[in-house]
Design a protein around this motif. Sequence first.
Motif, PDB file in Angstrom:
ATOM      1  N   LYS A   1    -105.943-141.281 -52.356  1.00 25.26           N
ATOM      2  CA  LYS A   1    -104.789-141.613 -53.259  1.00 25.26           C
ATOM      3  C   LYS A   1    -103.692-142.727 -52.801  1.00 25.26           C
ATOM      4  O   LYS A   1    -103.928-142.983 -51.589  1.00 25.26           O
ATOM      5  CB  LYS A   1    -104.186-140.322 -53.577  1.00 25.26           C
TER       6      LYS A   1
ATOM      7  N   SER B   1    -104.715-151.625 -55.716  1.00 35.02           N
ATOM      8  CA  SER B   1    -104.956-150.285 -56.412  1.00 35.02           C
ATOM      9  C   SER B   1    -104.690-150.367 -57.909  1.00 35.02           C
ATOM     10  O   SER B   1    -104.135-151.195 -58.604  1.00 35.02           O
ATOM     11  CB  SER B   1    -103.719-149.402 -55.709  1.00 35.02           C
TER      12      SER B   1
ATOM     13  N   ILE C   1    -103.175-148.347 -59.668  1.00 34.25           N
ATOM     14  CA  ILE C   1    -101.797-148.063 -59.960  1.00 34.25           C
ATOM     15  C   ILE C   1    -100.766-149.372 -59.644  1.00 34.25           C
ATOM     16  O   ILE C   1    -100.957-149.867 -58.824  1.00 34.25           O
ATOM     17  CB  ILE C   1    -101.312-147.167 -59.179  1.00 34.25           C
TER      18      ILE C   1
ATOM     19  N   ASN D   1     -99.954-146.724 -64.907  1.00 31.72           N
ATOM     20  CA  ASN D   1    -101.232-146.087 -64.643  1.00 31.72           C
ATOM     21  C   ASN D   1    -101.186-145.012 -63.580  1.00 31.72           C
ATOM     22  O   ASN D   1    -102.161-144.800 -62.767  1.00 31.72           O
ATOM     23  CB  ASN D   1    -102.312-147.039 -64.251  1.00 31.72           C
ATOM     24  N   ILE D   2    -100.106-144.167 -63.543  1.00 33.06           N
ATOM     25  CA  ILE D   2    -100.039-143.095 -62.940  1.00 33.06           C
ATOM     26  C   ILE D   2    -100.447-141.844 -63.818  1.00 33.06           C
ATOM     27  O   ILE D   2     -99.774-141.590 -64.811  1.00 33.06           O
ATOM     28  CB  ILE D   2     -98.688-142.795 -62.281  1.00 33.06           C
TER      29      ILE D   2
ATOM     30  N   TYR E   1     -99.346-137.245 -59.619  1.00 31.72           N
ATOM     31  CA  TYR E   1     -98.213-137.323 -58.794  1.00 31.72           C
ATOM     32  C   TYR E   1     -97.768-136.118 -57.926  1.00 31.72           C
ATOM     33  O   TYR E   1     -97.537-134.884 -58.238  1.00 31.72           O
ATOM     34  CB  TYR E   1     -97.059-137.924 -59.914  1.00 31.72           C
TER      35      TYR E   1
ATOM     36  N   ALA F   1     -99.866-140.811 -55.672  1.00 34.39           N
ATOM     37  CA  ALA F   1    -100.268-140.928 -56.923  1.00 34.39           C
ATOM     38  C   ALA F   1    -101.563-141.202 -57.094  1.00 34.39           C
ATOM     39  O   ALA F   1    -102.354-141.730 -56.195  1.00 34.39           O
ATOM     40  CB  ALA F   1     -99.231-141.996 -57.706  1.00 34.39           C
ATOM     41  N   ASN F   2    -102.219-141.038 -58.328  1.00 36.37           N
ATOM     42  CA  ASN F   2    -103.431-141.364 -58.675  1.00 36.37           C
ATOM     43  C   ASN F   2    -103.568-141.996 -59.989  1.00 36.37           C
ATOM     44  O   ASN F   2    -102.731-141.556 -60.760  1.00 36.37           O
ATOM     45  CB  ASN F   2    -104.485-140.217 -58.406  1.00 36.37           C
ATOM     46  N   HIS F   3    -104.638-142.767 -60.522  1.00 41.69           N
ATOM     47  CA  HIS F   3    -104.773-143.141 -61.566  1.00 41.69           C
ATOM     48  C   HIS F   3    -105.513-142.203 -62.449  1.00 41.69           C
ATOM     49  O   HIS F   3    -105.726-142.728 -63.761  1.00 41.69           O
ATOM     50  CB  HIS F   3    -105.573-144.733 -61.541  1.00 41.69           C
TER      51      HIS F   3
END
Length: 312
Positions: free
Chosen positions: A30, A52, A54, A102-103, A106, A125-127
């Motif tokens: 992440k 990334s 994100i 693009n999150i 969270y 955070a991750n997409h």
Amino acid sequence: MHSYEFQMYRNFDELAIDLIELAKEIVPDKLVYLTSIENDTQHILKLSSQDSPILLEEGMSFDLKDTVCNRIDFNQREVLMYEDIESQIESTRLQSLLREVNIKSYLGIPILTKNGDIFGTLCVANHKSAQYDSKSVRLLKRVVRMFSYYLELERRASRDELTDLYNRHYLSNYFETNPNQGGALFLIDLDGFKWVNDTFGHDEGDLVLKEVALRLRRLMEPIPDSRVYRLGGDEFLIKIAHALSKETVIGYAEQILYVLKEWDDHLPLSASIGIAQYDSNEQADLGRLLKEADIALYQSKSSGKNTYKFYK
């Protein structure tokens, strides 16, 4: 906590990178990023990756109310977690803002100093939707706790213990990193403080010093690029780091005298001020400026106190 304060902490960048790398070991798949919060604005300080899905970058700033971090309960120091933004956040506006960067999932951990001042957040955070297991969250909280210890140590090194004003050490660091800003120094000494200390004791004297700090801080709060320092004893300093006309400087000096003149009848206190100005086109030498302000302060004391003098 002001951003200009932590930016001058020793090895801040290195420790921020270490913080990110430790967190990345815990959540390797992440994006991890460190933010600071000041005046309702969130600043992105460090990212675990500049490449990334994100769409965040170091140096970005956001209105805090438009961020998911605004939902963190800093008072309770509670972790905020959304494993699926779309299903867990009802606000369509916040969903839209997170979608723009693009999150999709969270995790936010509040970072505060020991006395409760908000520094910012450590965010993960991750997409795409993602889970955050309890062990990872617990380890991330420990990493943040270590970072908070560092902030506290640096705060103690840069602040006066009694009044919580910036100290001489911080003043020296500031001039080393900002040598050509121009501005004015107001060196302030309390008239009658020794008598108060000798008559009523050091506890009463400490209360007076705390009150002086409070009054000066309130006075300078709306003035841009101004900071209040306690140099030691009953000696305080105000630095305003931008060009000022003589009339403006006089106005500030008169305000300082006014707020330090009103005391209870048993406290015959006032203030004397020595002023040293310097231009942005000259290399600021703190030692020289303090000497000039001290000479002006001596002239102020000699001329009857409760007044100000410029260094000539």
